[in-house]
Motif scaffolding. Structure first.
Motif, PDB file in Angstrom:
ATOM      1  N   GLU A 165       0.845  -1.205   0.000  1.00  0.00           N
ATOM      2  CA  GLU A 165       0.000   0.000   0.000  1.00  0.00           C
ATOM      3  C   GLU A 165       0.870   1.240   0.000  1.00  0.00           C
ATOM      4  O   GLU A 165       1.862   1.319   0.722  1.00  0.00           O
ATOM      5  CB  GLU A 165      -0.910   0.019   1.233  1.00  0.00           C
ATOM      6  CG  GLU A 165      -2.140  -0.849   1.117  1.00  0.00           C
ATOM      7  CD  GLU A 165      -3.114  -0.592   2.256  1.00  0.00           C
ATOM      8  OE1 GLU A 165      -2.727   0.096   3.230  1.00  0.00           O
ATOM      9  OE2 GLU A 165      -4.258  -1.069   2.187  1.00  0.00           O
ATOM     10  N   TYR A 181      -1.284   7.827  -2.115  1.00  0.00           N
ATOM     11  CA  TYR A 181      -1.207   8.532  -3.397  1.00  0.00           C
ATOM     12  C   TYR A 181      -2.337   9.548  -3.466  1.00  0.00           C
ATOM     13  O   TYR A 181      -3.517   9.183  -3.476  1.00  0.00           O
ATOM     14  CB  TYR A 181      -1.312   7.526  -4.551  1.00  0.00           C
ATOM     15  CG  TYR A 181      -1.204   8.160  -5.910  1.00  0.00           C
ATOM     16  CD1 TYR A 181       0.004   8.697  -6.367  1.00  0.00           C
ATOM     17  CD2 TYR A 181      -2.314   8.240  -6.747  1.00  0.00           C
ATOM     18  CE1 TYR A 181       0.098   9.277  -7.608  1.00  0.00           C
ATOM     19  CE2 TYR A 181      -2.228   8.817  -7.997  1.00  0.00           C
ATOM     20  CZ  TYR A 181      -1.021   9.339  -8.429  1.00  0.00           C
ATOM     21  OH  TYR A 181      -0.916   9.934  -9.653  1.00  0.00           O
ATOM     22  N   LYS A 199      -3.365   3.241  -2.103  1.00  0.00           N
ATOM     23  CA  LYS A 199      -3.394   2.545  -3.402  1.00  0.00           C
ATOM     24  C   LYS A 199      -2.488   1.320  -3.306  1.00  0.00           C
ATOM     25  O   LYS A 199      -1.402   1.386  -2.729  1.00  0.00           O
ATOM     26  CB  LYS A 199      -2.909   3.490  -4.502  1.00  0.00           C
ATOM     27  CG  LYS A 199      -3.043   2.943  -5.912  1.00  0.00           C
ATOM     28  CD  LYS A 199      -2.537   3.981  -6.910  1.00  0.00           C
ATOM     29  CE  LYS A 199      -2.634   3.464  -8.341  1.00  0.00           C
ATOM     30  NZ  LYS A 199      -3.985   3.549  -8.880  1.00  0.00           N
ATOM     31  N   PRO A 242       2.104   4.850 -11.578  1.00  0.00           N
ATOM     32  CA  PRO A 242       0.811   5.472 -11.257  1.00  0.00           C
ATOM     33  C   PRO A 242       0.769   6.917 -11.760  1.00  0.00           C
ATOM     34  O   PRO A 242       1.742   7.653 -11.666  1.00  0.00           O
ATOM     35  CB  PRO A 242       0.758   5.425  -9.724  1.00  0.00           C
ATOM     36  CG  PRO A 242       1.701   4.345  -9.341  1.00  0.00           C
ATOM     37  CD  PRO A 242       2.781   4.351 -10.368  1.00  0.00           C
TER      38      PRO A 242
END
Length: 562
Positions: free
Chosen positions: A398, A401, A406, A561
């Motif tokens: 984890e 973000y 996320k 990401p």
């Protein structure tokens, strides 16, 4: 009816080969020696030859103005390797049937063999109406329900439609504009229709102009290309292949229908031999045209030599490439029973994702970072040049973000410090750089490497193969074993001294033989000599393309990401 050799070859459908021609008249009507590619042949009036193949040897180019040859243009010869990239100008003369297109235009499995046409009128099929002007792609020719037809496709409103058109379909079919660029060799092999010239526009010269260039300086216009073919033929009382250029000033007559074609020798390619049933082996053959190259055993396969072909089979090879930063790289096919030994060389990994692919249960992967990475998340480890890691496993983690949690894929590693280890997480999308640290000093046989490690794998020769006079791999500073392939081979030996046999590749050796009605004295082949085969860049990509047709593409690495 007699015609010039040039006119006959330009109109000849390759599917109609072989053809028997009789020399009618020309500059050699009294009988004269004609030499081409080192082969001498006498072309006399009344002489018969069997044409077994032809290919474009060179192109005659004229400067084009308004789709016609310029009055002030001299004709120049262009070799097929003449530098430059060209665009094809669509032919304005229509084809009157699908059959004419298949007879004159190259249609094949590669991207070059999918020509596009449009019809001047609508074509109504059972489930589809092709509108006039719509682009039709011709994909292949095959028999459908007992009728020869072309498999076609078109795209309408972003949706693909597939259908067939029978060869009997008539109409006016025009060539579509082509926005691709091609080399002269590609145009010669795929884009010059039979009985027609081809107009091309120079797109990129690829070289600076000099006085040896046959085209005018700063030329960027259009050229009309006329092919000159190299004709492969068999003569009545000769055991080799003769090569004749189609622009030879000779008239010929097709006498195939009234001539016993079996009275000529029957040349067979290695592919033809390989297609024979296993029961027909072993067989004795005489070489009609040998391969080029001084590498053993190819230097032993000269015209006129008799050989024993013991059997056909599939054999495994390892495809390897030279490790070097600049090009061109050398490429090799190495037999599994290669008797040299290898030591490992460090592998390079551009991303953390590649580290995950390379890790194995056999040993822990130890790497050094060669590129810094500044992590945008505090949960993930920033990497500095020189950091050392032991790769553990892939897992999820984890991260925070933009204020939200996320879950992303990460690579769990241990960072090696001076006196301890630190557990760290690297993002799988990380674009860094790592070099492997090798602790294994063992020397490996090729078969051991294929069994114990995943390819690709980096090595260098530590002990050369002493069973051969010259080991070409010994001089290469580093090799990457890329993949194992399966290829087709024939096992042969000399009839005069069958003390050893050789494997020869079926699809990479240009050689023609004819079979002899002789009994094979030695049915059991002698000791087999397998050799490392060095292949060209083009052969390398062909080998990889065919080998990878049945493989699924590798998974894409995860994205950063956003």
């Amino acid at each position: 009816m007699a015609s010039t050799l040039e006119k006959f070859i330009h109109s000849l459908d390759p599917r109609a080969l072989p053809r028997v021609l009789q020399i009618q008249s020309g500059i050699y009507f009294q009988g004269s020696i004609y030499e081409m590619f080192g082969n001498e042949c006498c072309l006399s009036t009344g002489e018969v030859i069997k044409v077994i193949g032809f290919k474009i040897n060179k192109l005659i180019a004229s400067i084009c103005e308004n789709n016609e040859v310029s009055r002030f243009s001299a004709k120049v010869e262009l070799p097929l390797n003449f530098p430059g990239l060209y665009k094809i100008v669509a032919d304005k003369t229509p084809y009157v049937s699908i059959e004419e297109i298949t007879r004159k235009v190259s249609i094949g499995p590669t991207r070059f063999g999918h020509p596009c046409f449009y019809s001047s009128e609508d074509i109504k099929l059972a489930n589809l109406t092709i509108k006039h002007g719509e682009q039709i792609t011709f994909n292949s020719v095959e028999e459908v329900n007992g009728t020869m037809a072309v498999n076609c496709g078109l795209v309408r409103n972003n949706q693909s439609h597939s259908f067939t058109l029978p060869l009997s379909q008539e109409g006016k079919f025009y060539e579509c504009e082509d926005d691709q660029i091609y080399t002269l060799k590609e145009i010669a092999e795929w884009k010059i229709p039979k009985c027609r010239n081809r107009i091309v526009k120079l797109s990129n010269t690829l070289q600076t102009w000099d006085s040896s260039n046959p085209l005018p300086e700063n030329f960027d216009g259009c050229l009309i290309l006329t092919p000159v073919y190299e004709v492969q033929a068999v003569m009545k009382f000769r055991k080799d292949i003769v090569h004749i250029l189609s622009d030879l000033d000779v008239e010929v007559k097709d006498v195939t229908d009234c001539y016993d074609i079996s009275s000529f020798l029957q040349p067979l390619s290695l592919e033809d031999v390989f297609e024979r049933t296993s029961k027909e082996f072993p067989m004795v053959a005489e070489i009609m045209e040998g391969p080029s190259g001084g590498q053993k055993p190819y230097n032993l396969l000269y015209t006129g030599k008799e050989i024993i072909i013991y059997k056909k089979y599939q054999a495994t090879r390892v495809l390897a490439s030279e490790i070097r930063s600049d090009s061109p790289k050398r490429h090799f096919l190495i037999p599994i029973n290669y008797k040299g030994k290898f030591k490992r060389r460090p592998r390079e990994f551009p991303t953390a994702y590649d580290l995950d692919i390379a890790r194995s249960e056999k040993e822990q992967l130890h790497v050094v970072a060669t590129k810094a990475f500044d992590s945008p998340h505090k949960e993930l480890f920033p990497v500095s040049v020189g950091d050392q890691f032991l790769v553990q496993q892939c897992q999820t983690s984890e991260i925070l973000y933009e204020g939200r949690k996320k879950v992303i894929d990460v690579l769990a590693c241990e960072q090696i410090l001076s006196d301890t280890y630190k557990k760290v997480l690297l993002p799988m999308y990380m674009e860094g750089g790592f070099v492997e640290v090798i602790h294994d000093k063992k020397q490996y046989q090729l078969s051991e490497i294929c069994k114990e490690f995943h390819l690709p794998f980096n090595v260098k020769v530590s002990v050369r193969d002493l069973s051969v006079e010259e080991d070409v791999l010994a001089a290469v500073p580093g090799l990457q074993f890329e993949e194992e392939i399966t290829d087709s081979y024939l096992l042969i030996s000399s009839t005069s001294s069958p003390v050893e046999s050789w494997e020869i590749p079926v699809y990479r050796l240009n050689m023609l033989v004819h079979l002899l009605s002789k009994d094979v004295q030695t049915v059991v082949p002698p000791v087999t000599k397998t050799t490392v085969e060095e292949i060209s860049e083009e052969q390398y990509y062909m080998v990889r393309r065919y080998e990878n047709q049945t493989l699924n593409p590798p998974p894409r690495p995860p994205k950063k990401p956003t």
